[in-house]
Scaffold this active site. Sequence first.
Site, PDB file in Angstrom:
ATOM      1  N   ASN A  21       0.681  -1.255   0.046  1.00 60.45           N
ATOM      2  CA  ASN A  21      -0.094   0.020   0.334  1.00 60.45           C
ATOM      3  C   ASN A  21       0.702   1.684  -0.077  1.00 60.45           C
ATOM      4  OD1 ASN A  21      -1.637   2.442   0.901  1.00 60.45           O
ATOM      5  ND2 ASN A  21      -2.790   0.865   1.910  1.00 60.45           N
ATOM      6  N   ASP A  77       0.053   4.830   0.061  1.00 63.04           N
ATOM      7  CA  ASP A  77      -1.084   6.271   0.599  1.00 63.04           C
ATOM      8  C   ASP A  77       0.599   6.741   1.048  1.00 63.04           C
ATOM      9  OD1 ASP A  77      -3.335   4.269  -0.724  1.00 63.04           O
ATOM     10  OD2 ASP A  77      -3.761   4.718   0.929  1.00 63.04           O
ATOM     11  N   HIS A  78       0.856   5.883   2.235  1.00 64.96           N
ATOM     12  CA  HIS A  78       1.326   7.430   2.432  1.00 64.96           C
ATOM     13  C   HIS A  78       3.185   7.296   2.289  1.00 64.96           C
ATOM     14  CE1 HIS A  78      -0.804   6.729   5.999  1.00 64.96           C
ATOM     15  NE2 HIS A  78      -1.096   5.857   6.409  1.00 64.96           N
ATOM     16  N   ARG A 100       3.303  19.076   1.247  1.00 65.37           N
ATOM     17  CA  ARG A 100       3.353  20.207   0.587  1.00 65.37           C
ATOM     18  C   ARG A 100       3.066  20.858  -1.043  1.00 65.37           C
ATOM     19  NH1 ARG A 100       8.971  21.874   1.754  1.00 65.37           N
ATOM     20  NH2 ARG A 100       9.032  21.728   4.079  1.00 65.37           N
ATOM     21  N   HIS A 126      -5.511   3.482  -2.003  1.00 69.05           N
ATOM     22  CA  HIS A 126      -6.868   3.720  -1.786  1.00 69.05           C
ATOM     23  C   HIS A 126      -7.369   5.550  -1.927  1.00 69.05           C
ATOM     24  CE1 HIS A 126      -9.535   4.031   2.345  1.00 69.05           C
ATOM     25  NE2 HIS A 126     -10.283   4.767   1.675  1.00 69.05           N
ATOM     26  N   ARG A 140      -9.556   7.738  -1.370  1.00 68.09           N
ATOM     27  CA  ARG A 140     -10.146   8.510  -0.655  1.00 68.09           C
ATOM     28  C   ARG A 140     -11.090   9.703  -0.786  1.00 68.09           C
ATOM     29  NH1 ARG A 140      -8.793   6.989   4.275  1.00 68.09           N
ATOM     30  NH2 ARG A 140     -10.843   8.279   5.815  1.00 68.09           N
ATOM     31  N   ARG A 160      -7.176  12.671   0.292  1.00 69.47           N
ATOM     32  CA  ARG A 160      -6.179  13.528   1.262  1.00 69.47           C
ATOM     33  C   ARG A 160      -4.155  12.798   0.950  1.00 69.47           C
ATOM     34  NH1 ARG A 160      -7.763  10.576   7.040  1.00 69.47           N
ATOM     35  NH2 ARG A 160     -10.030  11.296   6.796  1.00 69.47           N
ATOM     36  N   GLU A 194      -8.884   0.592  -2.708  1.00 72.33           N
ATOM     37  CA  GLU A 194      -9.222   0.481  -2.355  1.00 72.33           C
ATOM     38  C   GLU A 194     -10.437   1.322  -1.816  1.00 72.33           C
ATOM     39  OE1 GLU A 194      -6.384  -1.337   1.802  1.00 72.33           O
ATOM     40  OE2 GLU A 194      -6.069   1.240   1.554  1.00 72.33           O
ATOM     41  N   THR A 225      -7.669   3.860   8.076  1.00 71.71           N
ATOM     42  CA  THR A 225      -9.844   3.558   8.105  1.00 71.71           C
ATOM     43  C   THR A 225      -9.406   2.267   9.757  1.00 71.71           C
ATOM     44  OG1 THR A 225      -8.755   2.889   6.272  1.00 71.71           O
ATOM     45  CG2 THR A 225     -10.843   1.242   6.934  1.00 71.71           C
ATOM     46  N   GLU A 274     -11.034  -9.343   3.233  1.00 74.92           N
ATOM     47  CA  GLU A 274      -9.881  -9.007   4.300  1.00 74.92           C
ATOM     48  C   GLU A 274     -10.170  -8.545   5.006  1.00 74.92           C
ATOM     49  OE1 GLU A 274      -7.736  -5.729   1.686  1.00 74.92           O
ATOM     50  OE2 GLU A 274      -6.705  -5.294   4.134  1.00 74.92           O
ATOM     51  N   HIS A 284      -4.257  -4.140   7.835  1.00 75.46           N
ATOM     52  CA  HIS A 284      -3.959  -3.341   8.229  1.00 75.46           C
ATOM     53  C   HIS A 284      -3.188  -3.033  10.201  1.00 75.46           C
ATOM     54  CE1 HIS A 284      -5.902   0.168  10.696  1.00 75.46           C
ATOM     55  NE2 HIS A 284      -5.927   1.028   9.477  1.00 75.46           N
ATOM     56  N   HIS A 312       1.669   1.394   6.293  1.00 75.59           N
ATOM     57  CA  HIS A 312       2.587   2.037   6.310  1.00 75.59           C
ATOM     58  C   HIS A 312       3.099   1.101   6.864  1.00 75.59           C
ATOM     59  CE1 HIS A 312       3.339   5.611   9.851  1.00 75.59           C
ATOM     60  NE2 HIS A 312       3.645   4.978  10.187  1.00 75.59           N
TER      61      HIS A 312
HETATM   62  N1  PXP Z   1      -6.127  -3.063   4.098  1.00 75.21           N
HETATM   63  C1  PXP Z   1      -7.206  -2.155   4.107  1.00 75.21           C
HETATM   64  C2  PXP Z   1      -8.587  -2.381   3.771  1.00 75.21           C
HETATM   65  C3  PXP Z   1      -6.833  -0.495   4.802  1.00 75.21           C
HETATM   66  O1  PXP Z   1      -7.656   0.107   4.458  1.00 75.21           O
HETATM   67  C4  PXP Z   1      -5.283  -0.035   4.758  1.00 75.21           C
HETATM   68  C5  PXP Z   1      -5.110   1.173   4.803  1.00 75.21           C
HETATM   69  O2  PXP Z   1      -5.084   2.034   3.771  1.00 75.21           O
HETATM   70  C6  PXP Z   1      -3.675  -1.344   4.969  1.00 75.21           C
HETATM   71  C7  PXP Z   1      -4.819  -2.722   4.850  1.00 75.21           C
HETATM   72  C8  PXP Z   1      -3.166  -1.565   5.032  1.00 75.21           C
HETATM   73  O3  PXP Z   1      -2.886  -0.475   6.845  1.00 75.21           O
HETATM   74  P1  PXP Z   1      -1.383  -0.201   6.991  1.00 75.21           P
HETATM   75  O4  PXP Z   1      -0.803   0.987   6.220  1.00 75.21           O
HETATM   76  O5  PXP Z   1      -1.838  -0.279   8.462  1.00 75.21           O
HETATM   77  O6  PXP Z   1      -0.555  -1.423   6.753  1.00 75.21           O
END
Ligand code: PXP
Length: 243
Positions: free
Chosen positions: A10, A12-13, A21, A46, A48, A52, A73, A104, A154, A194, A217
């Site tokens: 994932n 996202d971060h 920025r 994801h 959103r 964000r 997601e 989430t 999941e 997660h 993360h």
């Molecule tokens: N699975 C789902 C459905 C999620 O919403 C997330 C967070 O976006 C993750 C996995 C990954 O979680 P983490 O970033 O805590 O590893």
Amino acid sequence: MSKKIRLGVNIDHVATVREVRKTFEPDPVHAAVIADLAGADQITLHLREDRRHIQDRDLMLIKEVIHSKINLEMAATDEMLSIALSVKPHQVTLVPEKREEVTTEGGLDVAGQKDRIKYVVEKLKKSDIEVNLFIDPDENQVKAAFEVGADAVELHTGEYAHAITREDKENEIERLKEAAKYGKSLGLKIYAGHGLTYKNVGLVARIEEIEELNIGHSIVANAVLKGLTDAVREMKELINGIL
Ligand code: PXP
């Protein structure tokens, strides 16, 4: 023969850092390519409602350049459904979404909104998109996921990840195991994710029915620290005119 678990990375971060920025770096598209080349089995992102972190452009470009699976997601809203049907990721994971949450929180309440989820699942499946539902490890929710026609569930590992005592951790692993066994008996594919980290992933990976883990993360956090030494050295060399 030991089983193989697919890893969804994932990203996202990476986008979170860019959005702090509102600039162009780090680009989650680059991160997706690097994760893909490093062996990620799928790229998870994801989109959103409040945009964000991941932006529509990220999803579109990642779908274009990544040839392994894309796992989108998203909330089960009309806006997201129409984006998914046009971008056609390989898999959609339906998640709950609240604007004020940091990430989430809790699984999707499938049992409490079966008609809506069934409608979205059917639309996605008709477009050959696999549908995964992010749910708490709860029998009622697993059953509802099966009844609405999902391909996979999941299991939310957040409670396990946050458990502090050994007893609480063991109880959470038991809940995950039971939900996994029940889901598999109904013919669902079993995934989890997660809050998983380098330290806590082992017990979850050992659950027999689990085929796929989605982790974000902790991988991004680890990448920042592992890459910092080179990044500082390179900047020092640059400003001293050595490059
Ligand atoms: N699975 C789902 C459905 C999620 O919403 C997330 C967070 O976006 C993750 C996995 C990954 O979680 P983490 O970033 O805590 O590893």
